[in-house]
Write an enzyme that holds these catalytic residues in place. Structure first.
Site, PDB file in Angstrom:
ATOM      1  N   CYS A   9       0.833  -1.197   0.000  1.00  0.00           N
ATOM      2  CA  CYS A   9       0.000   0.000   0.000  1.00  0.00           C
ATOM      3  C   CYS A   9       0.872   1.253   0.000  1.00  0.00           C
ATOM      4  O   CYS A   9       0.652   2.171  -0.792  1.00  0.00           O
ATOM      5  CB  CYS A   9      -0.931  -0.018   1.214  1.00  0.00           C
ATOM      6  SG  CYS A   9      -1.704   1.548   1.574  1.00  0.00           S
ATOM      7  N   CYS A  12       1.450   4.354   4.762  1.00  0.00           N
ATOM      8  CA  CYS A  12       2.010   4.704   6.081  1.00  0.00           C
ATOM      9  C   CYS A  12       3.433   4.179   6.193  1.00  0.00           C
ATOM     10  O   CYS A  12       3.644   2.974   6.131  1.00  0.00           O
ATOM     11  CB  CYS A  12       1.192   4.060   7.187  1.00  0.00           C
ATOM     12  SG  CYS A  12      -0.558   4.282   7.021  1.00  0.00           S
ATOM     13  N   CYS A  83      -8.212  -1.113   7.738  1.00  0.00           N
ATOM     14  CA  CYS A  83      -7.066  -0.204   7.732  1.00  0.00           C
ATOM     15  C   CYS A  83      -6.966   0.376   9.140  1.00  0.00           C
ATOM     16  O   CYS A  83      -7.961   0.815   9.707  1.00  0.00           O
ATOM     17  CB  CYS A  83      -7.259   0.901   6.704  1.00  0.00           C
ATOM     18  SG  CYS A  83      -6.044   2.235   6.876  1.00  0.00           S
ATOM     19  N   GLN A 207      -9.873  19.345   8.020  1.00  0.00           N
ATOM     20  CA  GLN A 207      -8.763  18.617   8.621  1.00  0.00           C
ATOM     21  C   GLN A 207      -9.133  17.147   8.806  1.00  0.00           C
ATOM     22  O   GLN A 207     -10.251  16.829   9.185  1.00  0.00           O
ATOM     23  CB  GLN A 207      -8.405  19.245   9.964  1.00  0.00           C
ATOM     24  CG  GLN A 207      -7.842  20.654   9.833  1.00  0.00           C
ATOM     25  CD  GLN A 207      -6.386  20.682   9.396  1.00  0.00           C
ATOM     26  OE1 GLN A 207      -5.748  19.650   9.278  1.00  0.00           O
ATOM     27  NE2 GLN A 207      -5.870  21.866   9.158  1.00  0.00           N
ATOM     28  N   TYR A 236      -4.712  31.596   3.553  1.00  0.00           N
ATOM     29  CA  TYR A 236      -4.801  30.168   3.201  1.00  0.00           C
ATOM     30  C   TYR A 236      -5.785  29.536   4.184  1.00  0.00           C
ATOM     31  O   TYR A 236      -5.473  28.559   4.874  1.00  0.00           O
ATOM     32  CB  TYR A 236      -3.430  29.487   3.312  1.00  0.00           C
ATOM     33  CG  TYR A 236      -2.319  30.165   2.538  1.00  0.00           C
ATOM     34  CD1 TYR A 236      -2.078  29.815   1.206  1.00  0.00           C
ATOM     35  CD2 TYR A 236      -1.518  31.143   3.127  1.00  0.00           C
ATOM     36  CE1 TYR A 236      -1.046  30.427   0.493  1.00  0.00           C
ATOM     37  CE2 TYR A 236      -0.491  31.751   2.429  1.00  0.00           C
ATOM     38  CZ  TYR A 236      -0.253  31.384   1.125  1.00  0.00           C
ATOM     39  OH  TYR A 236       0.765  31.977   0.431  1.00  0.00           O
ATOM     40  N   GLU A 257      -8.811  32.936   0.999  1.00  0.00           N
ATOM     41  CA  GLU A 257      -8.709  31.558   0.510  1.00  0.00           C
ATOM     42  C   GLU A 257      -9.006  31.548  -0.986  1.00  0.00           C
ATOM     43  O   GLU A 257      -9.911  32.215  -1.455  1.00  0.00           O
ATOM     44  CB  GLU A 257      -9.707  30.672   1.286  1.00  0.00           C
ATOM     45  CG  GLU A 257     -10.030  29.338   0.672  1.00  0.00           C
ATOM     46  CD  GLU A 257      -8.847  28.385   0.520  1.00  0.00           C
ATOM     47  OE1 GLU A 257      -8.039  28.260   1.467  1.00  0.00           O
ATOM     48  OE2 GLU A 257      -8.729  27.784  -0.558  1.00  0.00           O
ATOM     49  N   ASP A 305      -1.335  29.505   6.733  1.00  0.00           N
ATOM     50  CA  ASP A 305      -1.372  28.035   6.782  1.00  0.00           C
ATOM     51  C   ASP A 305      -1.341  27.511   5.353  1.00  0.00           C
ATOM     52  O   ASP A 305      -2.314  26.946   4.859  1.00  0.00           O
ATOM     53  CB  ASP A 305      -2.661  27.597   7.512  1.00  0.00           C
ATOM     54  CG  ASP A 305      -2.728  26.096   7.740  1.00  0.00           C
ATOM     55  OD1 ASP A 305      -1.737  25.396   7.466  1.00  0.00           O
ATOM     56  OD2 ASP A 305      -3.783  25.627   8.195  1.00  0.00           O
ATOM     57  N   CYS A 332       2.359  22.318   6.923  1.00  0.00           N
ATOM     58  CA  CYS A 332       2.283  20.855   6.861  1.00  0.00           C
ATOM     59  C   CYS A 332       3.525  20.313   6.156  1.00  0.00           C
ATOM     60  O   CYS A 332       3.586  19.142   5.814  1.00  0.00           O
ATOM     61  CB  CYS A 332       1.005  20.402   6.174  1.00  0.00           C
ATOM     62  SG  CYS A 332       0.771  21.132   4.560  1.00  0.00           S
TER      63      CYS A 332
END
Ligand code: SAH
Length: 375
Positions: A9, A12, A83, A207, A236, A257, A305, A332
């Site tokens: 996959c 992760c 999952c 989120q 943002y 935005e 952001d 991020c």
């Protein structure tokens, strides 16, 4: 808990490792990244239970009605039965959808030939209200037998409050198309975040990890010293969450935005929460700040952001010209954040601390926050 398909996959990077070890790894990564800055790097804030956190799940199907994610750079689906990042109900709903698609013989889309109907299924969950939304992404504008389909789903899963058919006819990797038909319910679900209510539609940006998102927003806002007379720019801003949470402490908030749908959602959420001191603007953040700069406008606090690619030189230049007392930078992607922080330094804005939050446990993602102040 073990994931049996992690290698195939690839979603992760840390799933079959000890969670604490992954946090230690992220801490050392941040230390190495910021080593030249001589700032305090605070340990990453992890989760007590790092499993089942995803509020949004997208799967595709193969012709045997098995479902999973596409293997990277391929049209091959890696089927899964559970999952560890999904809550159990999400996977049970997907399992039921697969059975129903098979039962009603709904043709599955084949990206190699561009033939078939169902391309993806998207599930959204509201963490606080436990409402679920199903989005069926199809090449068609209708789904044969949709009434029975919806009835059977809702009967077994009363938590499903709405089912939407999204039409995407293009030959693209972008999941959602423009057109939407509500098959059941209102087309949105409600969630609560930091005491405000939010309406989540199929296309809205929201989120993915609710618990950590609340921690992130609270931590981020606690780093600021907002005063009652402050004019805040929340840039943002997505569906306006951060600015709306900050609004009750300030005089006025301008949220900027680019994404039309997100601003539409933000307007609904503003009305929903009766926020009269929030102004929602659909524009490119950089262009808007340049416009403000030309008008000689000043700002007390700027919140930014940006997406993974980070901000732009124009945005940073213009923002500094507005002379904010504080700039809260949420990122991020610490690598692009560092690039931008170096530019801020050229304009006399410095930071002393870096905080990070494990927004996406078991993946290599890190959310980092810092506040810049003028020297
Ligand atoms: N602050 C929000 C969203 C952050 S994600 C939250 O906490 O939920 C980054 C957002 O920036 C996305 O909504 C994306 O549409 C928007 N964006 C990306 N580039 C932009 C630009 N140049 N100008 C304005 N917004 C932009």
């Amino acid at each position: 808990m073990i994931c049996e398909i992690s290698k195939k996959c690839g979603g992760c990077q840390f799933i079959n490792q000890d969670y604490q070890k992954s946090l230690e790894y992220k801490n050392s990564y941040m230390k190495a990244l910021f080593k030249d800055f001589h700032v305090a790097i605070h340990p990453i804030i992890g989760m007590h239970n790092p499993y089942g956190y995803r509020n949004k799940v997208i799967v595709a199907f193969n012709k045997n009605y098995e479902y999973g994610l596409y293997q990277e750079h391929s049209h091959h689906i890696v089927p899964y039965s559970y999952c560890l990042l999904h809550d159990e109900l999400t996977d049970s709903i997907i399992h039921k959808i697969a059975l129903l698609l098979k039962k009603y013989r709904v043709p599955i889309y084949d990206p190699r030939t561009c033939k078939g109907e169902i391309r993806h299924v998207l599930i959204r969950r509201s963490y606080t209200t436990k409402q679920y939304m199903i989005v069926l992404v199809s090449t068609k504008t209708m789904l044969k037998g949709s009434r029975n389909f919806s009835r059977e789903i809702v009967k077994e899963f009363p938590q499903v409050k709405t089912i939407v058919l999204n039409t995407n006819t293009r030959d693209t990797v972008v999941v959602l198309g423009e057109k939407e038909t509500v098959l059941y319910g209102k087309g949105f679900i409600i969630d609560y975040l930091c005491d405000l209510s939010f309406k989540i539609s199929a296309k809205s940006f929201y989120q993915i990890n609710h618990e950590q998102c609340e921690i992130l927003y609270k931590k981020a806002l606690s780093l600021l010293s907002i005063r009652k007379d402050d004019i805040i720019y929340d840039t943002y801003s997505g569906i306006g969450t951060i600015g709306m949470i900050a609004a009750k402490y300030a005089k006025r908030v301008y949220s900027i935005e680019k994404n039309k749908q997100a601003v539409k959602d933000a307007k609904i959420n503003q009305a929903f929460n009766s926020l009269i001191n929030v102004y929602l603007i659909q524009d490119d953040a950089g262009e808007y700040m340049i416009h403000q700069m030309k008008q000689n406008v000043s700002a007390d606090i700027i919140i930014m952001d940006p997406p993974r690619s980070g901000s732009s030189l124009e945005f940073i230049q213009a923002s500094c010209q507005l002379g904010p007392r504080e700039i809260l930078y949420i990122s991020c992607n610490p690598e692009t954040q560092i690039r931008d922080l170096k530019i801020f330094k050229n304009y006399g804005y410095y930071f002393k601390d870096i905080y990070s939050i494990d927004m996406f446990p078991f993946t290599n993602g890190i959310e980092s926050i810092t506040v810049l102040r003028k020297h």
